[in-house]
Structure formats: structure tokens, C-alpha cells
Scaffold this active site. Structure first.
Site, PDB file in Angstrom:
ATOM      1  N   GLY A 127     -22.467   6.547  21.989  1.00 36.09           N
ATOM      2  CA  GLY A 127     -23.206   5.422  21.427  1.00 36.09           C
ATOM      3  C   GLY A 127     -22.428   4.551  20.478  1.00 36.09           C
ATOM      4  O   GLY A 127     -23.010   3.675  19.832  1.00 36.09           O
ATOM      5  N   GLU A 133     -41.006  22.250   0.197  1.00 37.29           N
ATOM      6  CA  GLU A 133     -40.354  20.939   0.136  1.00 37.29           C
ATOM      7  C   GLU A 133     -40.068  20.520  -1.307  1.00 37.29           C
ATOM      8  O   GLU A 133     -39.058  19.874  -1.586  1.00 37.29           O
ATOM      9  CB  GLU A 133     -41.231  19.891   0.828  1.00 37.29           C
ATOM     10  CG  GLU A 133     -41.476  20.142   2.307  1.00 37.29           C
ATOM     11  CD  GLU A 133     -40.184  20.293   3.095  1.00 37.29           C
ATOM     12  OE1 GLU A 133     -39.157  19.686   2.712  1.00 37.29           O
ATOM     13  OE2 GLU A 133     -40.182  21.039   4.096  1.00 37.29           O
TER      14      GLU A 133
END
Length: 703
Positions: A268, A489
Site C-alpha cells: 500500500g 482500560e
């Protein structure tokens, strides 16, 4: 890389109008001498297939038209009985013991019910007025005799038998199958050996090259101006184009044109786009094909196609050959399981090596190739004289990402306040293809919300969608699980905020995405080298989720799977690749070639393997102990952050500044310049890391 939409200049349009289209058979004249063309009536072009159509229609007519005419005059049993009893029948001719042809008397034809027979032709030219299809001949004769039992001798029907043969039909029945088989065979052979389509599509052209030729008739409208970023790569490859355009500038100094250039880089990044730009700029015959185009099930086909390709290129020299994904045939020889057998791929590679730089001359043909797996290519293919240059097409840096965004944002309807610099800073580690996909995703998200322009939030949502996956807001999660996810988290975010070398936080969320139940996004430093202290801080940030679970709940869960996988790989890399272990010393077992030519197995003993495992365990457990200590000291802030997450589900950098205060080690965003991914707590991304580390999504409770 990005590609700008090509806009044809007015001068070029005018030139096209003057010179005419490429299909014009007449030679081009000077604009002042060219006469206005008259409109010509289209002429009918004869085609052999029309003959086949006429023959088919003739057969259909011969087969079906007589039967259509017969249907109007066929008699059934009742109507035949009525005609006979009315004494209108003069004679009956039994043909082939199957069909009776009925002939009427002259005076009967004067009757009104038979008036239509005078206007219509007789059946098949035989003179019969009607036909009657009977079953058994014996029963027919018996029934006819009973019907005229009371008739006088003059009134009785004369019955005769006749045998007829349809010579034309029998001939067609014999000859038509053979003619059909011969016709089909000739048609197939013409298609196989005739022109048109790729050479390999016909059986007689199986050894011909499949390369697509771009020359004066088939142009490529992409130039180097359409390629954003890649400044260094463009300089290298533009020199080859310049040599083809102006060779005297180089030959006067005794320089020789490079024989080949290999474009190497991650997927890419724009390798094929650069090749397209070369095709558009060089103005010489350009042959384009893929490495897999040489591969075929037949033995010797690959080598034959290589020979044919170079034969065509030499005939049109100076010319360029571009082989995309060359690793399909360029893999190192001798690594096949079936050693000693006839390896078609190796034969193809041998022929390619000979054509590129063998005993014969190969002047005027330049080879371009592209691959993202240069480490597996054969050494003979990589040497000077075949590929003189290896051009690295790397991930774009900050400035190059700005250029790529400017290309892909042109066709979009953007919010006037949209800042390209902000987008470039939010996408470290994105390739040109990723940026193109990001712009398209942002447009789709804006359209989904019925917006008239694409705003900043749409791009941020698109980044989350690409990096983290699709949101799953309807996923059923219990209250206890949600609390564990929030602390997990919060642990990641807290530790990364409190250690010096961890990446700056962007946001934390407990909304499920893809396979993840929660995620923390960071903006990593784009550094070239990494110290042991920096890697240890990154390990602490990655272990923050599990440590928070143990500190708060006194037990751990399976939610840290991706974190542990990342930390384990990083610790093994520190010990076995980078030589960052005190006990093992300055030793690296990393093979940059990827071919492991000098080893059958791992290049160390069982005792060393035990030492490696021990050192890895020491590193990970040391980082985990340090992480728990940090969270224990800041337990109140950890609780506050977790409660914020449970309430808002998504919190940003500003929320952490309110809880922890401003981060003293934070660097300005413009200082971050090179290759990493924008996913939570990713490790260093230099050459060795790219070989050993897989890109992973920050996750809690992976499926």
C-alpha cells in the site's frame, strides 16, 4: 500512495482534435494541410458467420415449413369419415403404410366447403388435397371398406399403395451430424489459434507472454506529479526515465544506464503507482505483468513466456519491463520441499536470470520490479547487473501524509474548518492506501448521518473504524464485566500517563469494537531507535490492564490476551534480537536475510534456551511488579478514571489532564515523524520489529 485525478489540458485536447483518433487509418497530416473530412456512409462488412446463419435458417425452413402447410389440410378420423361418406373422394394413396393422401373428385371441389382448396397450393406438390394419418393399415382398409359397402362401383374409392424415399432428408440425416462436428471443431481451433485476447488464453499461444503493452497507441495518463510523497524514491526512478529521454547527457561521461530497479516496501505504499508514473513519463514501450503470469500448469511454459517477453522488448528497444510481485517466481532456489524434482518455478527464474544478464546482450531493456518480500528473493536476482538499484518505498512520514491527504481530499466536500495537518498527525503508520481508505470511510460516515460536508469528527470516527473495527453497541455485557473492562482500560491509560516513555494518549473507550470489549488509543512517537528504558515503559503500559484488575479486584481475567501476546513478543525480541539482556550479553539470533542458510534449527543450545526463557520471565515480571506499584500509589486517580469511563464510555486526553494533571514528559506533535501504528501500546517499529511483531488491536476479552 495517492493518485491525483488526471485532468487533460486544453492544449492536449486541441492537439487531439487536430490529429484525430488513434483508430483513423489515414496517416496524420499537418494541421494546416489537413482537409475537412466528409461524412462517409457506413459500409456493410461481410462476416463468415452470416453464411452459418443462412444455412441454419434453410434447415429450419426445410424441416418445419412443410409441416406447417400440412397442418391446415390434415384430417382426423371423424372428418375423414365424413368426406368419404359424402362420396367426395376419388382415390386414396397410402404412402409408406403410414399416411393416406386423399384426392377429391372434380365435382366435389365445386362445393362451397372446399372453396379454399382452389386458392391454396396442393400439399408438397403431390396433388393431394388432404392427408390422413392412420394407425394400423389393416384396420384402415377394413374401415374404409365398411364405409363404402353400399357405394356403387363408380362411387367407390380407389386405394393404392406407394413407397416413397426422401433422399434429401436421408442425406441430411447422414451428413448433418458430421458437418456439425467438423464445424464445431473448426470454430474451436480458430478461437484457440486466432488473434485477440491474452496469449496464454489460446492453446497454441500458451508459451506467449501475457504482458500488457503500453506504447504510442495505449497511453498511461499518470505522471510523477500525480504521486504524492515518495520524494527520495521518485528521484531514483526519475533518473532512469531521464536516461531514456536524454541518454547523451550520461553517455558523454561514460555512464551506463541501470539495467534494473527493484521497488521494495510494505503493501500500500505506492510501488505499482510509481511504475504507472514511469509508464506515463518514459514515452517508450512499457510491458507490464505480474510474477504469477509466468506460472502455468504445463512444464516449460514459464521459461517460454520469459523468452517471448524479452524478445518483444528487444524488438521495441529502448523499452521497460515491469514485473509486479516478482517474489512469485523470484523466491530463493533450493528451498523447495521437492528438491531434485523438476521445479517449474525454478526453471522460470533461471530463464529470467539469463535474460536479464546472461551470455547474450540485453541492451536497451530496463527491468522494473516490485515486491514487499525482498528478504526471500534469490541472491542471484538481487545482484548488481540485474537489479542495480533497490529503491525503498517506505511508509510516509508526517509531511508525506499531508501531501497524500491533499490529493485524496480534493474530490471530497469538506468542512471549511478541516485541517490537513491535524489529519496527518492523527494517522502515524498509515500507508497511502490506508489514507485513501480513510478518506472514503469518512465520506461514507458523513453520508450515513445525512451531512452536507465531511467534518473533523467523521475522520476521527473513520480512524477508529479502521484501527479498532466496527462498534458493537448492542453487545450484551453484564454490569460486573463492564466494571472489569472499565478498570482494565483505565489501568492502561493511567500507566501510560504516569511513565516517561509511553506513547501519549488520544482516547479511551469501553464501547466494544470488533473482537475487543474496550480499547485505548495512543499517538506513538515516530522514533528510529528505541532504548531499553523506552521498551520497558511500553511493556508497563501494556500490562496496566491486567495489573489494574489484580490491584482492584484481587484476581485477573482472560481479557489481557492481546496485551500478554504483545509483551511476550517484545520481551523475546529484547533478549534474542536486540541483545538487551545482562545475562545473555550482546548476542542476537535475528536473521535479517530470512533464509537461515547456516542453521538446521535454532542456533543455540538447550541451556541457552532455558536462559532466554528465564530472562524473558524476569523482564515481564519486573515490568508487572513496577506497574502494580504505580497503580497502587495512584489508586484514587485510577478509581476516578474508571468511574468516568463507566459514566461516559469514552474519555479523551483532556479528561486525564483533569485527573492526573498535565503530563510533564509530553512532546509536541510536530516532533513525531516516522512509522508506527496508532493502536494502543504498540512496540518499536524498526527493521527487526517488522519481522517479529504483528499488528494487534488493543483489546479486553478477545473472542
Amino acid at each position: 500512495m495517492a493518485e491525483q485525478p488526471h485532468k487533460e489540458q486544453p492544449e492536449k485536447k486541441a492537439e487531439k482534435k487536430k490529429t484525430g483518433s488513434k483508430q483513423d487509418p489515414a496517416p496524420q497530416q499537418a494541421p494546416d494541410a489537413q482537409q475537412p473530412k466528409k461524412n462517409k456512409k457506413p459500409t456493410f462488412a461481410f462476416n463468415i458467420y452470416w453464411v452459418y446463419v443462412v444455412i441454419a435458417l434453410t434447415f429450419i425452413g426445410m424441416t418445419f415449413l412443410p409441416s406447417i402447410t400440412d397442418d391446415a389440410r390434415k384430417l382426423n378420423e371423424q372428418s375423414f369419415r365424413e368426406v368419404v361418406l359424402a362420396k367426395d373422394v376419388e382415390k386414396v394413396v397410402v404412402v409408406n403404410r403410414e399416411v393416406a393422401e386423399v384426392y377429391l373428385r372434380k365435382e366435389a371441389l365445386e362445393k362451397e366447403k372446399y372453396a379454399h382448396l382452389k386458392e391454396q397450393p396442393l400439399i408438397g406438390g403431390t396433388g393431394a388435397h388432404f392427408t390422413y394419418q392412420f394407425g394400423d393399415l389393416q384396420n384402415f382398409e377394413k374401415g374404409l371398406g365398411e364405409m363404402q359397402a353400399e357405394f356403387t362401383a363408380e362411387e367407390k374409392v380407389v386405394v393404392s399403395n406407394e413407397t416413397r424415399k426422401n433422399w434429401g432428408g436421408e442425406f441430411l440425416m447422414w451428413i448433418l451430424p458430421f458437418a456439425l462436428l467438423i464445424g464445431v471443431w473448426m470454430f474451436i481451433m480458430r478461437k484457440m489459434s486466432g488473434p485477440g485476447g491474452p496469449g496464454g488464453a489460446q492453446i497454441f499461444n500458451i508459451g506467449k507472454s501475457r504482458a500488457q503493452l503500453f506504447d504510442g497507441d495505449t497511453t498511461v495518463n499518470i505522471t510523477f506529479n500525480d504521486v504524492a510523497g515518495l520524494a527520495e524514491a521518485k528521484v531514483e526512478i526519475m533518473e532512469i526515465v531521464e536516461f531514456l529521454k536524454n541518454p547523451k547527457k550520461y553517455t558523454d561521461l561514460g555512464a551506463k544506464i541501470p539495467k534494473g530497479a527493484l521497488l521494495v516496501g510494505p503493501p500500500g505504499t505506492g510501488k505499482t503507482l510509481l511504475a504507472k508514473a514511469v509508464a506515463g513519463e518514459a514515452k517508450v514501450p512499457f510491458f507490464s505483468l505480474s510474477g504469477s503470469d509466468f506460472v502455468e500448469m504445463f512444464v516449460g511454459v514459464g521459461a517460454s513466456r520469459v523468452r517471448d517477453l524479452f524478445k518483444q522488448a528487444k524488438e521495441k528497444a529502448p523499452s521497460i519491463i515491469f514485473i509486479d510481485e516478482i517474489d512469485a517466481i523470484g523466491r530463493a532456489r533450493g528451498k523447495s520441499i521437492s528438491q531434485g524434482a523438476n521445479d517449474e518455478r525454478e526453471n522460470t527464474l533461471n530463464q529470467l536470470l539469463t535474460e536479464m544478464d546472461g551470455f547474450g546482450t540485453n541492451s536497451g531493456v530496463i527491468i522494473l520490479a516490485a515486491t514487499n518480500r525482498a528478504d526471500i528473493l534469490d541472491r542471484a536476482l538481487m545482484r548488481a547487473g540485474r537489479f542495480d538499484r533497490q529503491i525503498l518505498v517506505d511508509m510516509p512520514d508526517l509531511e508525506e501524509r499531508k501531501e497524500i491527504f491533499q490529493v485524496h481530499l480534493k474530490p471530497l466536500k469538506l468542512d471549511p474548518e478541516m485541517d490537513v495537518d491535524f489529519l496527518a498527525k492523527q494517522t502515524p503508520g498509515f500507508s497511502g492506501a490506508d489514507i485513501a481508505n480513510l478518506c472514503n470511510e469518512a465520506a461514507l460516515i458523513a453520508a450515513r448521518h445525512d451531512k452536507e460536508t465531511i467534518g473533523k469528527q467523521d475522520f476521527l470516527d473513520a480512524v477508529d473504524r479502521i484501527v479498532g473495527g466496527l462498534e458493537k453497541k448492542n453487545k450484551i455485557i453484564s454490569v460486573e464485566e463492564k466494571k472489569v473492562i472499565a478498570y482494565h482500560e483505565a489501568g492502561h491509560a493511567s500507566v501510560s500517563w504516569l511513565v516517561e516513555h509511553a506513547s501519549p494518549l488520544v482516547k479511551v473507550t469501553i464501547v466494544p469494537r470488533g473482537r475487543s470489549l474496550g480499547a485505548a488509543w495512543y499517538l506513538p512517537e515516530e522514533r528510529q531507535i528505541t532504548t531499553k528504558e523506552q521498551m520497558m515503559d511500553e511493556m508497563c503500559a501494556a500490562l496496566g490492564g491486567r495489573a489494574a484488575e489484580e490491584v482492584v479486584f484481587g484476581k485477573v481475567s482472560t481479557g489481557a490476551l492481546s496485551d500478554l501476546e504483545k509483551v511476550t513478543k517484545q520481551a523475546y525480541a529484547m533478549v534474542t534480537v536486540y541483545g538487551l539482556s545482562d545475562k545473555l550479553g550482546n548476542v542476537s539470533y535475528y536473521d535479517s536475510s530470512g533464509q537461515s542458510e547456516y542453521s538446521f534449527n535454532r542456533p543455540y543450545s538447550e541451556k541457552t534456551a532455558e536462559l532466554i526463557d528465564s530472562e524473558v520471565s524476569v523482564l515481564i515480571e519486573g515490568a508487572y511488579t513496577r506497574t502494580k506499584a504505580i497503580l497502587t500509589e495512584n489508586r484514587d486517580k485510577l478509581d476516578t478514571l474508571a468511574h468516568e469511563l463507566l459514566t461516559k464510555e469514552v474519555i479523551f486526553k483532556e479528561n486525564l489532564e483533569e485527573i492526573f494533571g498535565k503530563r510533564q514528559w509530553e512532546k509536541p506533535l510536530q516532533d513525531m515523524v516516522k512509522n508506527t501504528t496508532a493502536v494502543a501500546a504498540d512496540a518499536d517499529t524498526n527493521e527487526a520489529d517488522q519481522a517479529i511483531e504483528e499488528r494487534s488491536t488493543p483489546a479486553v476479552g478477545e473472542a
